[in-house]
Write a protein that holds these residues in place. Structure first.
Motif, PDB file in Angstrom:
ATOM      1  N   PHE A  39       9.579   1.750  58.353  1.00  9.98           N
ATOM      2  CA  PHE A  39       8.749   2.390  59.377  1.00  9.98           C
ATOM      3  C   PHE A  39       8.405   1.392  60.476  1.00  9.98           C
ATOM      4  O   PHE A  39       8.149   0.218  60.208  1.00  9.98           O
ATOM      5  CB  PHE A  39       7.466   2.952  58.769  1.00  9.98           C
ATOM      6  CG  PHE A  39       7.636   4.290  58.114  1.00  9.98           C
ATOM      7  CD1 PHE A  39       7.436   5.466  58.820  1.00  9.98           C
ATOM      8  CD2 PHE A  39       8.006   4.375  56.779  1.00  9.98           C
ATOM      9  CE1 PHE A  39       7.606   6.695  58.223  1.00  9.98           C
ATOM     10  CE2 PHE A  39       8.176   5.599  56.167  1.00  9.98           C
ATOM     11  CZ  PHE A  39       7.974   6.765  56.888  1.00  9.98           C
ATOM     12  N   VAL A  66       1.526   5.320  54.348  1.00  8.95           N
ATOM     13  CA  VAL A  66       2.086   6.081  55.466  1.00  8.95           C
ATOM     14  C   VAL A  66       2.010   7.548  55.073  1.00  8.95           C
ATOM     15  O   VAL A  66       2.370   7.918  53.956  1.00  8.95           O
ATOM     16  CB  VAL A  66       3.548   5.668  55.750  1.00  8.95           C
ATOM     17  CG1 VAL A  66       4.173   6.611  56.772  1.00  8.95           C
ATOM     18  CG2 VAL A  66       3.597   4.234  56.251  1.00  8.95           C
ATOM     19  N   ILE A 110       3.464   9.808  52.301  1.00  9.88           N
ATOM     20  CA  ILE A 110       4.898   9.554  52.167  1.00  9.88           C
ATOM     21  C   ILE A 110       5.155   8.431  51.179  1.00  9.88           C
ATOM     22  O   ILE A 110       6.088   8.472  50.387  1.00  9.88           O
ATOM     23  CB  ILE A 110       5.506   9.217  53.541  1.00  9.88           C
ATOM     24  CG1 ILE A 110       5.374  10.434  54.474  1.00  9.88           C
ATOM     25  CG2 ILE A 110       6.967   8.792  53.411  1.00  9.88           C
ATOM     26  CD1 ILE A 110       5.725  10.137  55.917  1.00  9.88           C
ATOM     27  N   GLY A 130       8.033   7.335  64.176  1.00 10.07           N
ATOM     28  CA  GLY A 130       8.063   8.755  63.862  1.00 10.07           C
ATOM     29  C   GLY A 130       7.039   9.493  64.708  1.00 10.07           C
ATOM     30  O   GLY A 130       6.063   8.905  65.180  1.00 10.07           O
ATOM     31  N   SER A 149       2.027  11.873  56.675  1.00 10.81           N
ATOM     32  CA  SER A 149       2.383  12.785  57.756  1.00 10.81           C
ATOM     33  C   SER A 149       1.128  13.492  58.259  1.00 10.81           C
ATOM     34  O   SER A 149       0.346  14.036  57.469  1.00 10.81           O
ATOM     35  CB  SER A 149       3.401  13.812  57.261  1.00 10.81           C
ATOM     36  OG  SER A 149       3.603  14.812  58.240  1.00 10.81           O
ATOM     37  N   ASP A 200       3.862  10.389  62.046  1.00 15.95           N
ATOM     38  CA  ASP A 200       3.579   9.498  60.923  1.00 15.95           C
ATOM     39  C   ASP A 200       2.446   8.544  61.273  1.00 15.95           C
ATOM     40  O   ASP A 200       2.397   8.002  62.373  1.00 15.95           O
ATOM     41  CB  ASP A 200       4.829   8.699  60.544  1.00 15.95           C
ATOM     42  CG  ASP A 200       5.958   9.591  60.059  1.00 15.95           C
ATOM     43  OD1 ASP A 200       5.652  10.658  59.500  1.00 15.95           O
ATOM     44  OD2 ASP A 200       7.132   9.228  60.250  1.00 15.95           O
ATOM     45  N   TYR A 201       1.544   8.367  60.328  1.00 13.69           N
ATOM     46  CA  TYR A 201       0.418   7.456  60.486  1.00 13.69           C
ATOM     47  C   TYR A 201       0.471   6.398  59.404  1.00 13.69           C
ATOM     48  O   TYR A 201       1.032   6.626  58.326  1.00 13.69           O
ATOM     49  CB  TYR A 201      -0.908   8.203  60.342  1.00 13.69           C
ATOM     50  CG  TYR A 201      -1.201   9.210  61.408  1.00 13.69           C
ATOM     51  CD1 TYR A 201      -2.075   8.919  62.443  1.00 13.69           C
ATOM     52  CD2 TYR A 201      -0.613  10.473  61.382  1.00 13.69           C
ATOM     53  CE1 TYR A 201      -2.360   9.848  63.425  1.00 13.69           C
ATOM     54  CE2 TYR A 201      -0.885  11.415  62.362  1.00 13.69           C
ATOM     55  CZ  TYR A 201      -1.762  11.092  63.378  1.00 13.69           C
ATOM     56  OH  TYR A 201      -2.032  12.015  64.356  1.00 13.69           O
TER      57      TYR A 201
END
Length: 289
Positions: free
Chosen positions: A66, A102, A233, A138, A104, A141-142
């Motif tokens: 990521f 990570v 995730i 992304g 969503s 994505d966080y």
């Protein structure tokens, strides 16, 4: 009379060898080399295809790279860093306080950074490949740090300005953002809150508290600022790029305090008592009948 040549040596009837014939082995070797080169270029697209398929399988089920697009996790993670995320760890253990995860934010949180969507199919393909290898961010994505897990009461702040979990203060000095010039450290939070994390939810915060748009800013959402565990995730476990910052992402020691679980420990006897009372009540009713 000896058969064959005049000097008595056996021959195969092909006549004497010429200088051109002597060069044939070299010609054959060169031809073989050219064949191998052509074969390599023919196989190259297949090899690339297989590599991409394997990468997609690994990304989907095991580990994914990521890209860090925002400043919300500084100084732990900087803009442009790449991390590897373990996607199977939470099939073997629960999410822990202190984990960097990570998740969503699709249909939930607004993105912290606006990512321009590709304008054509070719760009979309390259964007998807780049996202697979953690080269581009992304869209939804966080990455945040878990502060509270289901059942925790997370509160800000105590008399010393510290965040508490189940009444136990956290010592966050090891990971809170520190200005590289002034050496001033972020406060744990400028926003007061008092939240009990629900079942299947997590309270998450960025390490750069002054810039992180996290659970504190989403308290008006349906989850009260928490995120669903099923949107996680995986766990970011290692920083792999740039090479001069390569490092692991362990759980800070402050989350190892046994007292953090005192609420669970206190509730355990009551839960066991309730579990034992139910069958006893049923037996008594059956005997009366």
């Amino acid at each position: 009379m000896a058969a064959g040549g005049s000097d008595g040596e056996a021959t195969d009837g092909s006549g004497p060898k010429t200088p051109e014939d002597a060069d044939e082995p070299g010609t054959d070797g060169q031809s073989e080399k050219q064949k191998k080169q052509r074969s390599f270029w023919k196989e190259l697209p297949v090899l690339i295809g297989v590599a991409l398929v394997l990468a997609l399988v690994i990304k989907s089920f095991v580990v994914q790279a990521f890209y860090i697009p925002s400043e919300s996790m500084e100084n732990t993670l900087l803009v442009g860093d790449r991390v590897l995320v373990n996607k199977i760890v939470y099939h073997t253990r629960d999410i822990k306080r202190g984990d960097v995860v990570v998740f969503s934010g699709l249909d939930s949180w607004d993105p912290e950074v606006d990512v321009a969507e590709p304008s054509n199919p070719v760009s979309k393909v390259f964007h998807a490949i780049g996202s697979t290898f953690g080269v581009v961010p992304g869209e939804k994505d966080y990455i945040k740090r878990v502060i509270g897990v289901p059942g925790d009461r997370v509160k800000c702040c105590d008399a010393q300005g510290r965040i508490t979990v189940n009444g136990v203060p956290l010592d966050e000095k090891s990971y809170l953002y520190t200005d590289p010039e002034t050496r001033e450290r972020n406060k744990p939070s400028d926003i007061p809150f008092d939240v009990t994390v629900g079942k299947g939810q997590l309270w998450v915060m960025g390490d750069h508290r002054e810039l992180s748009y996290d659970s504190r800013n989403h308290r008006g959402d349906p989850g009260g600022g928490t995120i669903p565990t099923n949107r996680v995730i995986g766990r970011a476990f290692v920083l792999v790029w740039p090479l001069n910052r390569m490092d692991t992402l362990p759980i800070p020691k402050t989350f190892d305090q046994p007292a953090l679980n005192k609420a669970t420990a206190a509730a355990l006897p009551a839960a066991l008592g309730l579990a034992g009372a139910v069958p006893l009540t049923l037996i008594r009713r059956r005997l009366r009948t």
